[in-house]
Design an enzyme around this catalytic site. Structure first.
Site, PDB file in Angstrom:
ATOM      1  N   ASP A 211       0.824  -1.213   0.000  1.00  0.00           N
ATOM      2  CA  ASP A 211       0.000   0.000   0.000  1.00  0.00           C
ATOM      3  C   ASP A 211       0.852   1.255   0.000  1.00  0.00           C
ATOM      4  O   ASP A 211       2.012   1.244   0.432  1.00  0.00           O
ATOM      5  CB  ASP A 211      -0.963   0.017   1.190  1.00  0.00           C
ATOM      6  CG  ASP A 211      -0.254   0.099   2.538  1.00  0.00           C
ATOM      7  OD1 ASP A 211       0.727  -0.642   2.735  1.00  0.00           O
ATOM      8  OD2 ASP A 211      -0.690   0.890   3.400  1.00  0.00           O
TER       9      ASP A 211
ATOM     10  N   GLU B 174      -0.101  -1.293   5.644  1.00  0.00           N
ATOM     11  CA  GLU B 174       0.945  -0.912   6.598  1.00  0.00           C
ATOM     12  C   GLU B 174       0.859   0.561   6.944  1.00  0.00           C
ATOM     13  O   GLU B 174       1.100   0.954   8.094  1.00  0.00           O
ATOM     14  CB  GLU B 174       2.326  -1.249   6.012  1.00  0.00           C
ATOM     15  CG  GLU B 174       3.484  -1.119   6.989  1.00  0.00           C
ATOM     16  CD  GLU B 174       4.116   0.276   7.043  1.00  0.00           C
ATOM     17  OE1 GLU B 174       4.990   0.496   7.890  1.00  0.00           O
ATOM     18  OE2 GLU B 174       3.725   1.150   6.226  1.00  0.00           O
TER      19      GLU B 174
END
Length: 412
Positions: free
Chosen positions: A84, A179
């Site tokens: 991400d 994350e």
């Protein structure tokens, strides 16, 4: 001079960066955004193509795979990176650009002519003359955080699979979602990963090895006022936004915010205010390197809420604080073997190992807390979470060499 890994790393990062994969803290789903799985599914295909084993995409959004061992009896090592990109800045429609053989001057951006990257606003860039620099086009972040880490792990894994004469134990790969919003490590991941120790490739300058991070909590303050027609509101309305403003302004402004702290100083950061005059929420993050300091910041936040609430008994103010992650140092300092192993690997590729506390956290923070020792290793990424983000291909190549050296050292 370009290394054997430069072309592959450059190609991978250009391909990965162009895939939209921003996470969203407001989403209740896991992964928080469906677009992250576009990146994950591509990695599943690529892992099969390079000959990795046990390739799977878990129902909680983590890509897992194995680089099979070439020697018996070695510990099982993990390599982790996240797919991400940060929600703090535009990450839609990333157009990565290669500035080959950087000349040492200003780097300009095709889509933002007034934007400039130079050694003046990014001093480390001044050391990269002659190297190949990758940026975005000016309107987005690049997403090298942490697609550079993904490219490094994939390149090192491909190299080991194609060169079975290199002696190493089994290596488990984990590419996580979410994350950037602190939700990358599902409670099932440690068991599914199945390693003795691991490394996140999610750091900055070459040589940096991080085993000390912030401890982190998130906070949500909800303010409920009294709604009334503004034309007839005298002695009736209680404006939730006014109370929210009092809370924010009562918090320390010059000693405990991100913009006024550095080094080992923690902070309380007001990240978002949403709502209207009748009801609103304040979202905050609390950071400190020590448990006691983090707890004190939580106590201070509650005290401020209570003080403001006492000024207006008709309002309702609640403060909910949620643990996010803790300083990995608390566990790693009991056994520094994984840290010493990577220090040796960094030195072996000709770099000076450097360890400084991270003013942030990684998936390794949560993994370490959950029983998987997991220091953080450099990738080369710079000026992350903004339009000036950049990375040197040659720095990524150094991280790839460290990963391969790590694999061999663990087998010894």
């Amino acid at each position: 001079m370009r290394s054997e890994f430069d072309t592959e790393l450059e190609t991978r990062l250009l391909r990965y960066a162009a895939i939209d994969s921003q996470s969203d803290a407001a989403s209740p789903t896991s992964p928080s955004t469906e677009i992250q799985l576009d990146m994950s599914r591509l990695l599943v295909e690529e892992l099969h193509a390079i000959g990795a084993q046990d390739v799977m995409l878990t129902d909680y959004g983590v890509v897992l795979a194995t680089v099979p061992a070439t020697v018996e009896g070695a510990p099982v090592m993990g390599w982790c990176a996240h797919v991400d990109t940060a929600p703090q800045f535009n990450a839609t429609g990333v157009k990565p650009v290669v500035h080959r053989g950087y000349n040492g001057g200003d780097i300009t951006f095709a889509d933002a002519p007034d934007l400039k990257l130079s050694p003046e606003n990014s001093p480390y860039l001044g050391q990269k003359q002659g190297e190949d620099i990758i940026t975005a086009s000016g309107l987005t972040l690049l997403g090298g955080d942490d697609k550079a880490g993904v490219a490094i792990a994939m390149t090192a894994a491909r190299h080991l699979i194609e060169n079975p004469q290199i002696k190493h134990g089994a290596i488990r790969l984990a590419f996580t979602p979410d994350e950037e919003i602190g939700r990358g490590v599902d409670t099932r991941l440690p068991a599914d990963l199945g390693v003795d120790f691991a490394y996140t490739f999610d750091g900055g300058k070459p040589g940096e090895i991080e085993f000390e991070t912030f401890s982190a909590d998130g906070a949500v303050i909800k303010v409920v006022g009294v709604s009334a027609h503004p034309g007839f509101a005298k002695d009736k309305m209680v404006n939730a936004l006014h109370l929210a403003a009092k809370i924010v302004m009562t918090l320390p402004q010059v000693t405990m915010t991100p913009e006024t702290t550095d080094k080992l100083e923690g902070f309380i950061h007001v990240s978002e205010i949403n709502g209207g005059s009748s009801e609103c929420t304040i979202t905050l993050i609390l950071r400190d390197f020590e448990r006691e300091g983090l707890a004190a910041k939580g106590d201070l936040l509650r005290q401020v809420c209570a003080t403001v609430a006492a000024t207006e008994p008709r309002a309702e103010i609640t403060c909910e604080i949620t643990p996010q992650y803790r300083n990995m140092r608390y566990w790693l300092e009991n056994d520094m073997t994984p840290v010493e192993l990577v220090r040796g690997a960094v030195a072996a590729v000709g770099l000076d190992p450097v360890s400084v506390p991270i003013r942030g956290g990684t998936d390794g923070s949560r993994l370490t807390e959950m029983g998987v020792p997991c220091p953080n290793v450099f990738t080369g990424m710079q000026e992350i979470h903004g339009p000036l983000e950049w990375i040197s291909v040659q720095d990524m190549a150094l991280a790839t060499k460290v990963a391969i050296e790590l694999a061999q050292r663990a087998a010894q």
